[in-house]
Design a protein around this motif. Structure first.
Motif, PDB file in Angstrom:
ATOM      1  N   ILE A   1      23.241 -41.093  49.123  1.00  0.00           N
ATOM      2  CA  ILE A   1      22.426 -40.773  50.159  1.00  0.00           C
ATOM      3  C   ILE A   1      21.064 -41.390  49.724  1.00  0.00           C
ATOM      4  CG2 ILE A   1      21.235 -39.397  51.767  1.00  0.00           C
ATOM      5  CD1 ILE A   1      23.758 -37.777  51.851  1.00  0.00           C
ATOM      6  N   TRP A   2      20.755 -40.930  48.385  1.00  0.00           N
ATOM      7  CA  TRP A   2      19.195 -41.226  47.788  1.00  0.00           C
ATOM      8  C   TRP A   2      19.192 -42.538  47.713  1.00  0.00           C
ATOM      9  CZ3 TRP A   2      17.501 -39.093  42.267  1.00  0.00           C
ATOM     10  CH2 TRP A   2      16.156 -39.479  42.263  1.00  0.00           C
ATOM     11  N   VAL A   3      19.953 -43.509  47.147  1.00  0.00           N
ATOM     12  CA  VAL A   3      20.064 -44.956  47.157  1.00  0.00           C
ATOM     13  C   VAL A   3      19.774 -45.718  48.470  1.00  0.00           C
ATOM     14  CG1 VAL A   3      21.285 -47.024  46.543  1.00  0.00           C
ATOM     15  CG2 VAL A   3      21.203 -45.187  44.944  1.00  0.00           C
ATOM     16  N   ILE A   4      20.590 -45.185  49.412  1.00  0.00           N
ATOM     17  CA  ILE A   4      20.495 -45.595  50.948  1.00  0.00           C
ATOM     18  C   ILE A   4      19.145 -45.512  51.452  1.00  0.00           C
ATOM     19  CG2 ILE A   4      21.395 -45.454  53.080  1.00  0.00           C
ATOM     20  CD1 ILE A   4      24.115 -45.031  51.928  1.00  0.00           C
ATOM     21  N   SER A   5      18.624 -44.191  51.204  1.00  0.00           N
ATOM     22  CA  SER A   5      17.351 -43.918  51.723  1.00  0.00           C
ATOM     23  C   SER A   5      16.298 -44.688  51.313  1.00  0.00           C
ATOM     24  CB  SER A   5      16.892 -42.456  51.710  1.00  0.00           C
ATOM     25  OG  SER A   5      17.991 -41.439  52.113  1.00  0.00           O
ATOM     26  N   HIS A   6      16.435 -44.747  49.613  1.00  0.00           N
ATOM     27  CA  HIS A   6      15.181 -45.832  49.005  1.00  0.00           C
ATOM     28  C   HIS A   6      15.339 -47.054  49.478  1.00  0.00           C
ATOM     29  CE1 HIS A   6      12.547 -46.489  45.742  1.00  0.00           C
ATOM     30  NE2 HIS A   6      13.147 -47.611  45.655  1.00  0.00           N
ATOM     31  N   LEU A   7      16.574 -47.678  49.677  1.00  0.00           N
ATOM     32  CA  LEU A   7      16.767 -49.286  50.073  1.00  0.00           C
ATOM     33  C   LEU A   7      16.197 -49.390  51.382  1.00  0.00           C
ATOM     34  CD1 LEU A   7      20.172 -49.968  48.474  1.00  0.00           C
ATOM     35  CD2 LEU A   7      18.031 -50.843  47.953  1.00  0.00           C
ATOM     36  N   TYR A   8      16.502 -48.207  52.242  1.00  0.00           N
ATOM     37  CA  TYR A   8      16.035 -48.360  53.767  1.00  0.00           C
ATOM     38  C   TYR A   8      14.242 -48.525  53.659  1.00  0.00           C
ATOM     39  CZ  TYR A   8      14.801 -47.049  58.370  1.00  0.00           C
ATOM     40  OH  TYR A   8      14.237 -47.075  59.857  1.00  0.00           O
ATOM     41  N   GLU A   9      13.744 -47.330  53.193  1.00  0.00           N
ATOM     42  CA  GLU A   9      12.484 -47.115  53.111  1.00  0.00           C
ATOM     43  C   GLU A   9      11.727 -48.445  52.367  1.00  0.00           C
ATOM     44  OE1 GLU A   9       8.854 -45.645  54.232  1.00  0.00           O
ATOM     45  OE2 GLU A   9      10.739 -45.026  54.755  1.00  0.00           O
ATOM     46  N   SER A  10      12.243 -48.879  51.272  1.00  0.00           N
ATOM     47  CA  SER A  10      11.863 -49.973  50.627  1.00  0.00           C
ATOM     48  C   SER A  10      11.666 -51.276  51.455  1.00  0.00           C
ATOM     49  CB  SER A  10      12.473 -50.392  49.320  1.00  0.00           C
ATOM     50  OG  SER A  10      12.048 -51.427  48.770  1.00  0.00           O
ATOM     51  N   ASN A  11      12.745 -51.489  52.206  1.00  0.00           N
ATOM     52  CA  ASN A  11      12.892 -52.640  53.049  1.00  0.00           C
ATOM     53  C   ASN A  11      11.954 -52.458  54.385  1.00  0.00           C
ATOM     54  OD1 ASN A  11      14.965 -54.330  51.576  1.00  0.00           O
ATOM     55  ND2 ASN A  11      16.453 -53.076  52.642  1.00  0.00           N
ATOM     56  N   ARG A  12      11.729 -51.295  54.852  1.00  0.00           N
ATOM     57  CA  ARG A  12      10.978 -50.982  55.694  1.00  0.00           C
ATOM     58  C   ARG A  12       9.383 -51.448  55.481  1.00  0.00           C
ATOM     59  NH1 ARG A  12       7.469 -48.011  57.790  1.00  0.00           N
ATOM     60  NH2 ARG A  12       7.502 -46.710  55.754  1.00  0.00           N
ATOM     61  N   TYR A  13       9.089 -50.783  54.138  1.00  0.00           N
ATOM     62  CA  TYR A  13       7.888 -50.862  53.813  1.00  0.00           C
ATOM     63  C   TYR A  13       7.440 -52.316  53.455  1.00  0.00           C
ATOM     64  CZ  TYR A  13       3.936 -50.500  50.174  1.00  0.00           C
ATOM     65  OH  TYR A  13       2.768 -50.617  49.830  1.00  0.00           O
ATOM     66  N   HIS A  14       8.377 -53.341  52.891  1.00  0.00           N
ATOM     67  CA  HIS A  14       7.995 -54.633  52.840  1.00  0.00           C
ATOM     68  C   HIS A  14       7.810 -55.287  54.111  1.00  0.00           C
ATOM     69  CE1 HIS A  14       8.155 -54.540  48.472  1.00  0.00           C
ATOM     70  NE2 HIS A  14       9.231 -53.962  48.275  1.00  0.00           N
ATOM     71  N   THR A  15       8.697 -55.079  54.846  1.00  0.00           N
ATOM     72  CA  THR A  15       8.654 -55.754  56.356  1.00  0.00           C
ATOM     73  C   THR A  15       7.448 -55.268  57.123  1.00  0.00           C
ATOM     74  OG1 THR A  15      11.212 -55.600  56.560  1.00  0.00           O
ATOM     75  CG2 THR A  15       9.725 -55.870  58.771  1.00  0.00           C
ATOM     76  N   GLU A  16       7.075 -54.029  57.026  1.00  0.00           N
ATOM     77  CA  GLU A  16       5.714 -53.558  57.456  1.00  0.00           C
ATOM     78  C   GLU A  16       4.525 -54.424  57.020  1.00  0.00           C
ATOM     79  OE1 GLU A  16       3.705 -49.708  56.843  1.00  0.00           O
ATOM     80  OE2 GLU A  16       4.894 -49.324  58.941  1.00  0.00           O
ATOM     81  N   ASN A  17       4.504 -54.448  55.700  1.00  0.00           N
ATOM     82  CA  ASN A  17       3.569 -55.261  54.755  1.00  0.00           C
ATOM     83  C   ASN A  17       3.505 -56.793  55.329  1.00  0.00           C
ATOM     84  OD1 ASN A  17       2.401 -53.159  53.775  1.00  0.00           O
ATOM     85  ND2 ASN A  17       3.653 -53.582  51.569  1.00  0.00           N
ATOM     86  N   SER A  18       4.603 -57.515  55.517  1.00  0.00           N
ATOM     87  CA  SER A  18       4.554 -58.799  56.040  1.00  0.00           C
ATOM     88  C   SER A  18       4.100 -58.838  57.290  1.00  0.00           C
ATOM     89  CB  SER A  18       6.204 -59.180  55.699  1.00  0.00           C
ATOM     90  OG  SER A  18       6.679 -59.151  54.516  1.00  0.00           O
ATOM     91  N   LEU A  19       4.379 -57.980  58.281  1.00  0.00           N
ATOM     92  CA  LEU A  19       4.087 -57.970  59.737  1.00  0.00           C
ATOM     93  C   LEU A  19       2.322 -57.603  59.468  1.00  0.00           C
ATOM     94  CD1 LEU A  19       6.514 -56.043  61.347  1.00  0.00           C
ATOM     95  CD2 LEU A  19       6.271 -58.533  61.705  1.00  0.00           C
ATOM     96  N   LEU A  20       1.896 -56.771  58.836  1.00  0.00           N
ATOM     97  CA  LEU A  20       0.489 -56.528  58.535  1.00  0.00           C
ATOM     98  C   LEU A  20      -0.212 -57.791  58.044  1.00  0.00           C
ATOM     99  CD1 LEU A  20      -1.944 -54.509  58.099  1.00  0.00           C
ATOM    100  CD2 LEU A  20      -1.173 -54.138  55.751  1.00  0.00           C
ATOM    101  N   TYR A  21       0.206 -58.440  57.311  1.00  0.00           N
ATOM    102  CA  TYR A  21      -0.264 -59.641  56.785  1.00  0.00           C
ATOM    103  C   TYR A  21      -0.446 -60.725  57.796  1.00  0.00           C
ATOM    104  CZ  TYR A  21      -1.382 -63.530  53.742  1.00  0.00           C
ATOM    105  OH  TYR A  21      -2.378 -64.966  53.473  1.00  0.00           O
ATOM    106  N   LEU A  22       0.598 -60.772  58.533  1.00  0.00           N
ATOM    107  CA  LEU A  22       0.659 -61.828  59.602  1.00  0.00           C
ATOM    108  C   LEU A  22      -0.482 -61.277  60.723  1.00  0.00           C
ATOM    109  CD1 LEU A  22       4.180 -62.328  60.051  1.00  0.00           C
ATOM    110  CD2 LEU A  22       2.758 -63.894  59.086  1.00  0.00           C
ATOM    111  N   ALA A  23      -0.578 -60.198  61.234  1.00  0.00           N
ATOM    112  CA  ALA A  23      -1.404 -59.830  62.084  1.00  0.00           C
ATOM    113  C   ALA A  23      -2.897 -59.622  61.738  1.00  0.00           C
ATOM    114  CB  ALA A  23      -1.096 -58.243  62.632  1.00  0.00           C
ATOM    115  N   SER A  24      -3.119 -59.615  60.349  1.00  0.00           N
ATOM    116  CA  SER A  24      -4.324 -59.410  60.059  1.00  0.00           C
ATOM    117  C   SER A  24      -5.099 -60.641  59.280  1.00  0.00           C
ATOM    118  CB  SER A  24      -4.594 -58.047  59.143  1.00  0.00           C
ATOM    119  OG  SER A  24      -3.891 -58.326  58.023  1.00  0.00           O
ATOM    120  N   ARG A  25      -4.419 -61.759  59.121  1.00  0.00           N
ATOM    121  CA  ARG A  25      -4.794 -62.806  58.585  1.00  0.00           C
ATOM    122  C   ARG A  25      -4.860 -63.833  59.494  1.00  0.00           C
ATOM    123  NH1 ARG A  25      -6.715 -62.131  53.081  1.00  0.00           N
ATOM    124  NH2 ARG A  25      -5.912 -60.496  52.470  1.00  0.00           N
TER     125      ARG A  25
END
Length: 352
Positions: A157-181
């Motif tokens: 469950i730890w690995v699944i939680s980490h992978l989910y949060e990591s992917n969500r974090y990177h997706t959020e940063n990508s969207l942040l870049y697109l929105a702010s640049r």
């Protein structure tokens, strides 16, 4: 950088924390009464009572919008502590330790990827030690098999939680870049400028200063007309790189076709003028290679300093007026807004 999408993440975590804190306020109070009245486990009841009060406090702060990240961190570790106390005091036959498998999901949702990973590791070690101690005094169970399965389930469950949060974090940063640049030059855009200005006005102290520079490329339309928009795009990219080397990437915003804005914090109007002149000289001395042609370009710059009560549109308008004066006066120069405070304030009231 514009943190608009980080605010979205903050809203998501706030919603999760609000639900958890309200639920634990009620549950912990119920358990405290149960353990105090029916099982005479006074220390556990005291810990649960404190948890209920603290959860209620966190929930109140959330509704008021006044809680801090540090308070959430303390809250998460207190949950780990009180769960450990419960595991230690309760009989192993009640199976309270099984609920530890929910810890990775909860901690990652509350704390994010970095703190969530640390807190989950701390929880795993604490629970492993406590459960091992409890099982060592109970010969009914095969301790090795049970501990192996419990740890394996928890880590899965730890690995699944980490992978989910990591992917969500990177997706959020990508969207942040697109929105702010800006998609062409990679500089920050007008939305990012508005967010920066909002944060500055909310968090500034009495001594902080801000100057805005509006930069426009002289005769840029002729470049597009003569050489085409592809060449014009290359010029914009090259000029944005020249400017960012002087003022830094975080202070450069593209707000129009060939128009840029530079934010200078903790710089007075004279220091801003000096930087503006440096920008003009840097672009003026640079040779732009366009096919077989070498181009020399210049900038016109208007500058305005922030004063208490200004909004972004006020400063941009005043800086744009100075930019217009610079163009009317022969271009390739810097003009600053030296409007007296009373007139400046009157202009603000007219624009409202």
């Amino acid at each position: 950088m514009d943190d608009r999408l980080h605010t979205q993440s903050h809203t998501f975590r706030t919603s999760v924390l609000s639900g958890i804190s309200l639920f634990l306020t009620i549950l912990a109070l119920f358990l405290a009464i149960f353990h105090f009245v029916y099982q005479n486990e006074y220390w556990l009841a005291l810990g649960e009572c404190i948890l209920s009060i603290y959860s209620g406090f966190i929930y109140t702060k959330i509704k008021q919008g006044r809680y801090s990240r540090t308070s959430v961190l303390y809250y998460a570790y207190y949950l780990i502590f009180i769960f450990g106390i419960g595991n230690y005091l309760e009989p192993i036959s009640q199976g309270l330790f099984v609920w530890s498998c929910f810890a990775p999901i909860t901690l990652y949702l509350l704390l994010g990827i970095r703190h969530g990973m640390y807190a989950t590791g701390v929880f795993l070690i604490a629970q492993f030690i406590l459960v091992a101690i409890k099982f060592s005094h109970n010969q009914t169970y095969d301790i090795l098999s049970l501990m192996f399965n419990l740890t394996l389930c928890y880590c899965g469950i730890w690995v699944i939680s980490h992978l989910y949060e990591s992917n969500r974090y990177h997706t959020e940063n990508s969207l942040l870049y697109l929105a702010s640049r800006d998609s062409l030059t990679g500089t920050h855009n007008r939305l990012s400028l508005a967010t920066f200005f909002s944060h500055f006005t909310q968090k500034k102290n009495d001594k902080e200063q801000l100057c805005l520079l509006i930069l426009d490329i002289d005769f840029f339309k002729q470049i597009n007309d003569q050489f085409g928009h592809d060449v014009g795009d290359k010029v914009l990219i090259e000029i944005s790189l020249l400017i960012s080397r002087i003022v830094g990437d975080n202070n450069l915003f593209r707000i129009g076709g060939e128009e840029f804005c530079v934010t200078l914090c903790d710089k007075d109007i004279n220091e801003a003028r000096h930087i503006g002149e440096k920008l003009c000289n840097s672009v003026g001395d640079h040779i732009f290679n366009v096919g077989n042609n070498n181009l020399h370009l210049t900038l016109s710059i208007g500058i305005c300093q922030y004063r208490d009560g200004d909004n972004l549109s006020d400063i941009l308008k005043l800086a744009d007026i100075e930019l217009y004066k610079a163009k009317q006066n022969g271009r390739n120069q810097v003009k600053i807004c030296q409007m007296p405070y009373e007139i400046h304030q009157e202009k603000q009231s007219d624009s409202v």
